[in-house]
Scaffold this motif. Structure first.
Motif, PDB file in Angstrom:
ATOM      1  N   GLU A   2       1.881   7.862  -6.527  1.00  0.00           N
ATOM      2  CA  GLU A   2       1.141   9.035  -7.032  1.00  0.00           C
ATOM      3  C   GLU A   2       2.008  10.084  -7.060  1.00  0.00           C
ATOM      4  N   ALA A   3       2.796  10.530  -6.121  1.00  0.00           N
ATOM      5  CA  ALA A   3       3.647  11.587  -6.138  1.00  0.00           C
ATOM      6  C   ALA A   3       4.541  11.508  -7.246  1.00  0.00           C
ATOM      7  N   GLU A   4       5.080  10.347  -7.306  1.00  0.00           N
ATOM      8  CA  GLU A   4       6.333   9.990  -8.268  1.00  0.00           C
ATOM      9  C   GLU A   4       5.678   9.987  -9.741  1.00  0.00           C
ATOM     10  N   GLU A   5       4.761   9.715 -10.266  1.00  0.00           N
ATOM     11  CA  GLU A   5       4.067   9.635 -11.393  1.00  0.00           C
ATOM     12  C   GLU A   5       3.612  11.350 -11.697  1.00  0.00           C
ATOM     13  N   ARG A   6       3.033  12.020 -10.707  1.00  0.00           N
ATOM     14  CA  ARG A   6       3.111  13.302 -10.973  1.00  0.00           C
ATOM     15  C   ARG A   6       4.252  14.048 -11.406  1.00  0.00           C
ATOM     16  N   ALA A   7       5.367  13.831 -10.695  1.00  0.00           N
ATOM     17  CA  ALA A   7       6.699  14.404 -11.233  1.00  0.00           C
ATOM     18  C   ALA A   7       7.057  13.922 -12.364  1.00  0.00           C
ATOM     19  N   ALA A   8       6.970  12.638 -12.795  1.00  0.00           N
ATOM     20  CA  ALA A   8       7.681  12.095 -13.918  1.00  0.00           C
ATOM     21  C   ALA A   8       6.748  12.613 -15.167  1.00  0.00           C
ATOM     22  N   THR A   9       5.723  12.706 -15.028  1.00  0.00           N
ATOM     23  CA  THR A   9       4.512  12.968 -15.913  1.00  0.00           C
ATOM     24  C   THR A   9       4.376  14.617 -16.231  1.00  0.00           C
ATOM     25  N   GLY A  10       4.505  15.224 -15.028  1.00  0.00           N
ATOM     26  CA  GLY A  10       3.995  16.674 -15.299  1.00  0.00           C
ATOM     27  C   GLY A  10       2.548  17.016 -15.125  1.00  0.00           C
ATOM     28  N   ILE A  11       1.683  15.779 -14.731  1.00  0.00           N
ATOM     29  CA  ILE A  11       0.357  15.934 -14.755  1.00  0.00           C
ATOM     30  C   ILE A  11       0.045  16.054 -13.275  1.00  0.00           C
ATOM     31  N   PRO A  12      -0.281  17.416 -13.023  1.00  0.00           N
ATOM     32  CA  PRO A  12      -0.592  17.945 -11.603  1.00  0.00           C
ATOM     33  C   PRO A  12      -1.949  17.539 -10.911  1.00  0.00           C
ATOM     34  N   THR A  13      -2.918  16.929 -11.899  1.00  0.00           N
ATOM     35  CA  THR A  13      -4.212  16.415 -11.374  1.00  0.00           C
ATOM     36  C   THR A  13      -3.982  14.840 -11.078  1.00  0.00           C
ATOM     37  N   LEU A  14      -3.017  14.287 -11.453  1.00  0.00           N
ATOM     38  CA  LEU A  14      -2.954  12.682 -11.545  1.00  0.00           C
ATOM     39  C   LEU A  14      -3.291  12.183 -10.169  1.00  0.00           C
ATOM     40  N   LYS A  15      -3.913  11.298  -9.971  1.00  0.00           N
ATOM     41  CA  LYS A  15      -4.348  10.615  -8.805  1.00  0.00           C
ATOM     42  C   LYS A  15      -4.425   9.086  -8.805  1.00  0.00           C
ATOM     43  N   ARG A  47       0.824  -1.139  -0.363  1.00  0.00           N
ATOM     44  CA  ARG A  47       0.003  -0.049   0.204  1.00  0.00           C
ATOM     45  C   ARG A  47       0.990   1.408  -0.012  1.00  0.00           C
ATOM     46  N   ALA A  48       1.935   1.172   0.706  1.00  0.00           N
ATOM     47  CA  ALA A  48       2.988   2.498   0.935  1.00  0.00           C
ATOM     48  C   ALA A  48       3.530   2.570  -0.559  1.00  0.00           C
ATOM     49  N   TRP A  49       3.730   1.562  -1.236  1.00  0.00           N
ATOM     50  CA  TRP A  49       4.392   1.659  -2.680  1.00  0.00           C
ATOM     51  C   TRP A  49       3.337   2.266  -3.630  1.00  0.00           C
ATOM     52  N   ILE A  50       2.101   1.973  -3.411  1.00  0.00           N
ATOM     53  CA  ILE A  50       1.130   2.802  -4.317  1.00  0.00           C
ATOM     54  C   ILE A  50       0.839   4.137  -3.876  1.00  0.00           C
TER      55      ILE A  50
END
Length: 843
Positions: free
Chosen positions: A454-467, A447-450
């Motif tokens: 979210e924060a990692e993918e926001r930074a990697a993709t530049g998508i601020p609304t990703l959740k 669960r912690a990995w999941i």
């Protein structure tokens, strides 16, 4: 079983499976799980629909149509309660596998058999004892009683049908097994059903089978089973219970043989007349105005059950009675102690039933927490009792022993507020089981990995609304709003398109989700395993918990009787070898609901036949009943509603009060009255208290008066019983001068300008008149009827007075010395004819 329906060809597989189960349990209504419902088919569906007032539908297939009715699985308990109340036995056929895992038809089998006398589910059990009873014949009747919820197993040998019915009235079993020789007697079978509102069932009563079942269960044949009838009854009730419980009865650890003659005998009629457990108007919703309801200030279910047991069997042993009275008095005198003890008892759970749930593996996590909370209250109760110093309370305090380690073990293992289900996890504290902690940690890591993803993918993709979200259909998913869809990496796989956003999954996210599910499932399985081990470990303490529950029940009854005594101004009774003196006695039930005038009562071996006269509605019957209830209360160890009470120990209370018939049994009101009178005359002894009200009213005036007169003489001369005899036959007041132990009393009333006034006071001497017409006027009888009755009464009284005077004058006018024997005999015949209607003379 042939399934009721229409069509040709073989039954569909589902219905064939139902029929197969139905044939295995022909005496049960089979509730057959189909998904979220328990279904019934054919005639069973019609029966279920009628019983619980639900809509009847139809099961339709290509070749067959049959009636169908069902109830939701989640609310089955409420419907089961209605079915049991109608004496319908139920077999629960559950699905044994998930439809997703089934290879074809889902496997189903009967997992529970539920009958009125074998209920163990808390949601269906009432707080009172629920007895399964069995009766067999052979040198009388053997009666066995079993309460599966507590493991209480007892029995007795009885030597008359009247004694059997007395015991059945005391215990009021929910279900009664009859031996074949009794079940075949329709009058006996139907009489039990109607008389005791009990479900009557046929059981297995073979003597050798009974012996084998009992010896097999207990390891050896219990002591006390020394008659064939009792052995058969005990074996039948045990075998039937084992059948309904799928062979498991670990809560039944001993059989107790009891002897009703060791206690005060309260017959079926006396229990009903005195309204000890049920009122005469219970069917009209007045079931609460009973002696039990007045005394029941208990705080626990075991306390209430024990109070009922004491009322069923009042004591004859003066030493035991005094011990109970001593404990009650200690609580009466110390209001602070009583309040603190009752406050603690109010928080106490039903330890007797919890002990049974432990050994039958029916206890859930909440039950174990309830057990621990209850045990934690015991040390304070011991301290409170020990501080008083009374021997009765100190001895009781010594019995309050907490099984070692139970509280600590439960506290360490279970969370404070566990869920109801024990298979869904969330029961066991962290740190209690290393293996469970490891599984939980691995699931938490995933669960912690999941959560970090979210924060990692926001930074990697530049998508601020990703959740990252979760639902039951797609599991974990990544969600991106429409303005940023062009930034979604190729590794994202779309699974759902919404109006303004898109949802995706990724292989590594799916893998982590599978890990979480795998570890959570393993953790739930381990929790269930750990809980089962804990419950099995605590089962070793079940006997100690049951003994503690019995001691707490006794403490509850003592403090409850003291509460009633303190609030009601009851006094401690004392006992004598023959004298009876009640000063300012009261009826414990009537005084709760109406203004009450206390009355005295004095009797002794030399003054033991009291003739009570007075108008209807003046309180004669109440006076009789309150005297018996005071004696009954004293012998269960209770204080009594009086200023002073000195009593002999009565072995039996007999009553003949009120009018009732037995139409089904072919007995008129008068026949019932005479049967009850015959029982009293044949069995009363100097240690009996007899209440008679209006003997002889069901026949002609002269027959009734003669019977009442003769019965009074017989009771006084032959039985030596203490007799309270209420009557409207004023002629009986002549007994005071004719029988050495007879004395007249009357209930005061006075005819005044405003009508008849009742003073409800019992005074010496006979009443002046019956006031029958005055009472009729109060009841609303039309004035014309009353006027005509008054004229007829005056004529009848004048005629009777003239007849009496004529007989006396004729007798005085005769010179007896001049009569021949034939003339004297002729004169005697003439005078006898003229004296018809006058009071009968004693023999």
């Amino acid at each position: 079983m042939t399934l009721k329906g229409e069509g040709k060809g073989p039954l569909p597989p589902l219905l064939a499976q139902y029929v197969e189960l139905r044939e295995r349990y022909p005496d049960y209504l089979v509730l057959f799980q189909v998904g979220d419902f328990y279904e019934t088919f054919g005639e069973d569906a019609e029966r279920l629909a009628r019983a619980i007032n639900i809509t009847l539908t139809h099961k339709t297939s290509k070749d067959f149509v049959t009636p169908m009715a069902g109830i939701p699985v989640r609310s089955a308990d409420s419907y089961l309660e209605k079915l049991l109340a109608q004496n319908i036995c139920v077999a629960i056929a559950d699905q044994l596998e998930s439809p997703a895992d089934a290879d074809g038809l889902v496997r189903r089998d009967v997992t529970q058999l539920i009958t009125p006398g074998t209920v163990t589910d808390d949601k269906l059990l009432r707080p009172d004892a629920t007895y399964l009873a069995a009766v067999a014949t052979g040198e009388g009747y053997g009666l066995a009683l079993l309460d599966l919820s507590t493991g209480e197993f007892r029995g007795t040998q009885l030597y008359s049908k009247a004694a059997l019915f007395d015991e059945l009235r005391r215990y009021r079993p929910a279900e009664l097994l009859l031996a074949p020789e009794l079940h075949a007697q329709e009058s006996f079978r139907e009489g039990c059903c109607e008389r005791f509102s009990v479900m009557v069932t046929r059981g297995r009563f073979d003597e050798s089978e009974a012996q084998g079942a009992l010896a097999g269960h207990f390891g050896a044949l219990p002591t006390g089973l020394d008659t064939a009838a009792l052995l058969r009854a005990a074996g039948a009730v045990l075998s039937y219970a084992r059948h309904t419980q799928r062979g498991k009865l670990p809560q039944v650890t001993r059989f107790v043989r009891y002897d009703p003659s060791a206690y005060m005998q309260l017959g079926e009629t006396a229990l009903a007349t005195l309204e000890v457990f049920r009122t005469a108007h219970a069917a009209l919703g007045e079931g609460g105005r009973t002696l039990l309801s007045i005394l029941d200030a208990t705080r626990t279910a075991p306390g209430r059950r024990l109070l009922q047991a004491w009322l069923r069997h009042p004591l004859l042993d003066r030493e035991l009675i005094e011990a109970r009275l001593g404990a009650v008095e200690a609580f009466v005198q110390d209001g602070v102690l009583r309040r603190e003890v009752r406050k603690a008892l109010f928080k106490m759970h039903d330890l007797e039933r919890l002990a049974s749930k432990l050994v039958t593996e029916r206890a859930n996590a909440r039950d174990l927490c309830a057990l621990a909370r209850s045990l934690a209250l015991v040390p304070e109760l011991r301290r409170l009792l020990g501080a008083r110093g009374e021997r009765a309370l100190a001895a009781l305090g010594e019995r309050l022993r907490v099984p070692e380690g139970v509280c600590e073990r439960v506290g360490a293992a279970l969370v404070d507020d566990p869920p109801l289900k024990i298979t869904e996890g969330g029961l066991i504290r962290s740190g209690f089981d290393r293996e469970l902690d490891g599984l939980r940690a691995r699931a938490e890591d995933a669960r912690a990995w999941i959560a970090a993803l979210e924060a990692e993918e926001r930074a990697a993709t530049g998508i601020p609304t990703l959740k990252i979200g979760f639902n039951g259909v797609f599991g974990y998913y990544l969600e991106v709003t429409r303005p940023y869809l062009e930034r979604v990496p190729p590794s994202y796989r779309a699974v759902q398109t919404l109006k303004d956003r898109q949802r995706y999954v990724r292989d590594d996210l799916r893998e982590r989700e599978r890990e979480i599910l795998r570890f959570e499932a393993a953790a739930k399985g381990r929790e269930y395993e750990v809980f089962g081990l804990l419950r099995g470990e605590l089962a070793a303490a079940a006997d100690a918990v049951r003994d503690l529950g019995a001691a707490l029940a006794e403490l509850d009854v003592y403090s409850a009787l003291a509460e009633v005594a303190a609030e009601g101004r009851f006094c401690r009774p004392t006992f004598s070898e023959g004298a009876l003196e009640i000063r300012a006695g009261r009826h414990p039930v009537v005084e709760r609901f109406h203004p009450f005038i206390p009355n005295d009562l004095t009797m002794s071996p030399s003054e033991r036949l009291l003739i009570l006269t007075g108008p209807n509605m003046s309180g004669k019957s109440t006076y009789l009943r309150q005297s018996a209830l005071i004696a009954l209360l004293a012998q269960i160890g209770s204080f009594v509603p009086a200023e002073r009470a000195v009593l002999p120990l009565f072995e039996r209370i007999y009553t003949r009060i009120g009018a009732s018939d037995d139409i089904a049994g072919g007995r008129s009101t008068f026949m019932v009255e005479m049967s009850e009178l015959a029982t009293i005359l044949q069995n009363a002894t100097p240690k009996s208290l007899v209440l008679l009200d209006e003997i002889g009213r069901g026949t002609s005036t002269f027959d009734g008066l003669a019977l009442a007169w003769a019965a009074a003489e017989y009771l006084e001369a032959r039985t030596g019983a203490y007799v309270l005899f209420a009557t409207h036959y004023f002629e009986l007041t002549a007994l005071e001068g004719r029988l050495a132990s007879a004395r007249n009393l009357h209930v005061a009333a006075k005819e005044e300008a405003g009508g008849l006034t009742f003073y409800h006071q019992v005074l010496p001497g006979p009443a002046s008149k019956a006031y029958g017409l005055e009472v009729a006027k109060l009841a609303g009888v039309p004035a014309k009827v009353l006027a005509r009755a008054r004229a007829l009464l005056e004529g009848l009284e004048a005629t009777r007075n003239d007849q009496a005077k004529g007989v006396v004058d004729a007798l005085l006018a005769v010179d007896v010395s001049r009569l021949s024997p034939l003339e004297a005999l002729q004169l005697l015949y003439e005078l006898q004819d003229r004296a018809r209607g006058l009071a009968p003379q004693p023999t």
